[in-house]
Scaffold this motif. Structure first.
Motif, PDB file in Angstrom:
ATOM      1  N   ASP A   1       0.845  -1.189   0.000  1.00  0.00           N
ATOM      2  CA  ASP A   1       0.000   0.000   0.000  1.00  0.00           C
ATOM      3  C   ASP A   1       0.883   1.244   0.000  1.00  0.00           C
ATOM      4  N   TYR A   2       0.460   2.267  -0.705  1.00  0.00           N
ATOM      5  CA  TYR A   2       1.259   3.492  -0.833  1.00  0.00           C
ATOM      6  C   TYR A   2       0.417   4.687  -0.397  1.00  0.00           C
ATOM      7  N   GLY A   3       1.046   5.576   0.397  1.00  0.00           N
ATOM      8  CA  GLY A   3       0.369   6.785   0.817  1.00  0.00           C
ATOM      9  C   GLY A   3       0.348   6.913   2.333  1.00  0.00           C
ATOM     10  N   PRO A   4      -0.291   7.975   2.845  1.00  0.00           N
ATOM     11  CA  PRO A   4      -1.000   8.997   2.067  1.00  0.00           C
ATOM     12  C   PRO A   4      -0.051   9.887   1.251  1.00  0.00           C
ATOM     13  N   VAL A   5      -0.526  10.336   0.114  1.00  0.00           N
ATOM     14  CA  VAL A   5       0.265  11.189  -0.771  1.00  0.00           C
ATOM     15  C   VAL A   5       0.341  12.593  -0.172  1.00  0.00           C
ATOM     16  N   GLY A   6       1.566  13.120  -0.065  1.00  0.00           N
ATOM     17  CA  GLY A   6       1.750  14.457   0.469  1.00  0.00           C
ATOM     18  C   GLY A   6       1.824  15.528  -0.603  1.00  0.00           C
ATOM     19  N   HIS A   7       2.163  15.109  -1.836  1.00  0.00           N
ATOM     20  CA  HIS A   7       2.257  16.065  -2.941  1.00  0.00           C
ATOM     21  C   HIS A   7       2.184  15.302  -4.257  1.00  0.00           C
ATOM     22  N   TRP A   8       1.450  15.876  -5.207  1.00  0.00           N
ATOM     23  CA  TRP A   8       1.419  15.363  -6.570  1.00  0.00           C
ATOM     24  C   TRP A   8       2.223  16.300  -7.466  1.00  0.00           C
ATOM     25  N   TRP A   9       2.897  15.723  -8.467  1.00  0.00           N
ATOM     26  CA  TRP A   9       3.647  16.518  -9.429  1.00  0.00           C
ATOM     27  C   TRP A   9       3.347  16.000 -10.835  1.00  0.00           C
ATOM     28  N   LEU A  10       3.102  16.914 -11.760  1.00  0.00           N
ATOM     29  CA  LEU A  10       2.890  16.570 -13.163  1.00  0.00           C
ATOM     30  C   LEU A  10       4.070  17.118 -13.950  1.00  0.00           C
ATOM     31  N   ASP A  11       4.795  16.247 -14.668  1.00  0.00           N
ATOM     32  CA  ASP A  11       5.981  16.732 -15.376  1.00  0.00           C
ATOM     33  C   ASP A  11       5.639  17.148 -16.806  1.00  0.00           C
ATOM     34  N   THR A  12       6.637  17.618 -17.509  1.00  0.00           N
ATOM     35  CA  THR A  12       6.418  18.162 -18.853  1.00  0.00           C
ATOM     36  C   THR A  12       6.065  17.085 -19.873  1.00  0.00           C
ATOM     37  N   GLU A  13       6.266  15.816 -19.531  1.00  0.00           N
ATOM     38  CA  GLU A  13       5.902  14.714 -20.418  1.00  0.00           C
ATOM     39  C   GLU A  13       4.509  14.167 -20.101  1.00  0.00           C
ATOM     40  N   GLY A  14       3.831  14.812 -19.146  1.00  0.00           N
ATOM     41  CA  GLY A  14       2.494  14.363 -18.783  1.00  0.00           C
ATOM     42  C   GLY A  14       2.468  13.212 -17.801  1.00  0.00           C
ATOM     43  N   ARG A  15       3.588  12.931 -17.147  1.00  0.00           N
ATOM     44  CA  ARG A  15       3.636  11.849 -16.160  1.00  0.00           C
ATOM     45  C   ARG A  15       3.269  12.398 -14.785  1.00  0.00           C
ATOM     46  N   LEU A  16       2.566  11.590 -13.994  1.00  0.00           N
ATOM     47  CA  LEU A  16       2.097  12.008 -12.678  1.00  0.00           C
ATOM     48  C   LEU A  16       2.932  11.330 -11.599  1.00  0.00           C
ATOM     49  N   PHE A  17       3.654  12.144 -10.834  1.00  0.00           N
ATOM     50  CA  PHE A  17       4.490  11.655  -9.741  1.00  0.00           C
ATOM     51  C   PHE A  17       3.824  11.957  -8.402  1.00  0.00           C
ATOM     52  N   ALA A  18       4.143  11.146  -7.413  1.00  0.00           N
ATOM     53  CA  ALA A  18       3.617  11.330  -6.061  1.00  0.00           C
ATOM     54  C   ALA A  18       4.777  11.326  -5.073  1.00  0.00           C
ATOM     55  N   GLN A  19       4.572  12.042  -3.966  1.00  0.00           N
ATOM     56  CA  GLN A  19       5.545  12.024  -2.880  1.00  0.00           C
ATOM     57  C   GLN A  19       4.832  11.575  -1.616  1.00  0.00           C
ATOM     58  N   ALA A  20       5.384  10.573  -0.951  1.00  0.00           N
ATOM     59  CA  ALA A  20       4.819  10.051   0.289  1.00  0.00           C
ATOM     60  C   ALA A  20       5.964   9.590   1.175  1.00  0.00           C
ATOM     61  N   ALA A  21       5.627   9.141   2.385  1.00  0.00           N
ATOM     62  CA  ALA A  21       6.658   8.719   3.329  1.00  0.00           C
ATOM     63  C   ALA A  21       7.484   7.558   2.786  1.00  0.00           C
ATOM     64  N   GLN A  22       6.890   6.740   1.931  1.00  0.00           N
ATOM     65  CA  GLN A  22       7.608   5.591   1.379  1.00  0.00           C
ATOM     66  C   GLN A  22       8.632   5.992   0.330  1.00  0.00           C
ATOM     67  N   GLY A  23       8.576   7.231  -0.144  1.00  0.00           N
ATOM     68  CA  GLY A  23       9.449   7.687  -1.206  1.00  0.00           C
ATOM     69  C   GLY A  23       8.638   8.101  -2.418  1.00  0.00           C
TER      70      GLY A  23
END
Length: 205
Positions: free
Chosen positions: A110-132
């Motif tokens: 299980d991953y999360g809770p997500v602390g921040h979402w990031w959308l890059d210039t290629e349209g990829r969606l990244f997440a930041q959480a305690a797991q990395g």
């Protein structure tokens, strides 16, 4: 880590680390580079897919990061640094028995809770959480984009159509299990050159 791996590390503490032999694809597939040419070589290769379920599970149980953001697989007494083609965790959307969405890593955690979402210039969606840092798998991207809503119910597609979209706070439209439903989660744009610094990992350690 597995007990047998910890025991091997204690017995042989000075085995040199290696790099160039293992990578993680942007779709969450472990790939082997038999000649150690996973990166840093003129003929850098995509590698060969690892398909054996026991080996995949073993790598996943013994996969972690050091304090500098270098991710590795601890293969007995030897540390094998991993080339990351996307992020340390590749994220997949799953629906639980209550019909709510949840994020899981390529290793089944299980991953999360997500602390921040990031959308890059290629349209990829990244997440930041305690797991990395995590990257949403491409086959789940459209579903996730459709799930997230900005303040007032604005869709991410509408937000991106603005001439200069600024950072926003997003909520899952119908998926409280994603954990940010109560407070919202920041979402911003991420330049390619800022990826590793912002998300705290090294793609080619």
């Amino acid at each position: 880590m597995d007990d047998q791996v910890l025991a091997a590390m204690a017995r042989w503490p000075d085995v040199p680390a290696v790099r160039g032999w293992l990578s993680l694809s942007a779709r969450g597939q472990w790939r082997l580079h038999p000649h150690g040419q996973g990166w840093g070589a003129p003929d850098e290769t995509p590698g060969e897919a690892i398909t054996n379920p026991q080996i995949i599970a073993f790598i996943g149980r013994n996969y972690q990061a050091d304090d500098t953001g270098r991710w590795f697989f601890q293969n007995g007494p030897q540390r094998v640094y991993v080339r990351l083609d996307g992020a340390p965790w590749i994220l997949h959307l799953h629906t639980d028995p209550q019909g709510l969405l949840r994020l899981q890593t390529h290793t089944g955690l299980d991953y999360g809770p997500v602390g921040h979402w990031w959308l890059d210039t290629e349209g990829r969606l990244f997440a930041q959480a305690a797991q990395g840092a995590g990257l949403l798998a491409d086959h789940d991207l459209a579903r996730m984009i459709d799930t997230l809503r900005a303040t007032g119910g604005q869709s991410l597609d509408d937000w991106l159509e603005q001439p200069e979209p600024a950072g926003i706070t997003v909520w899952p439209a119908s998926a409280p299990r994603l954990d940010e439903a109560r407070v919202g989660t920041p979402l911003g744009l991420l330049a390619a050159e800022a990826l590793e610094t912002t998300l705290g990992f090294i793609r080619r350690p």
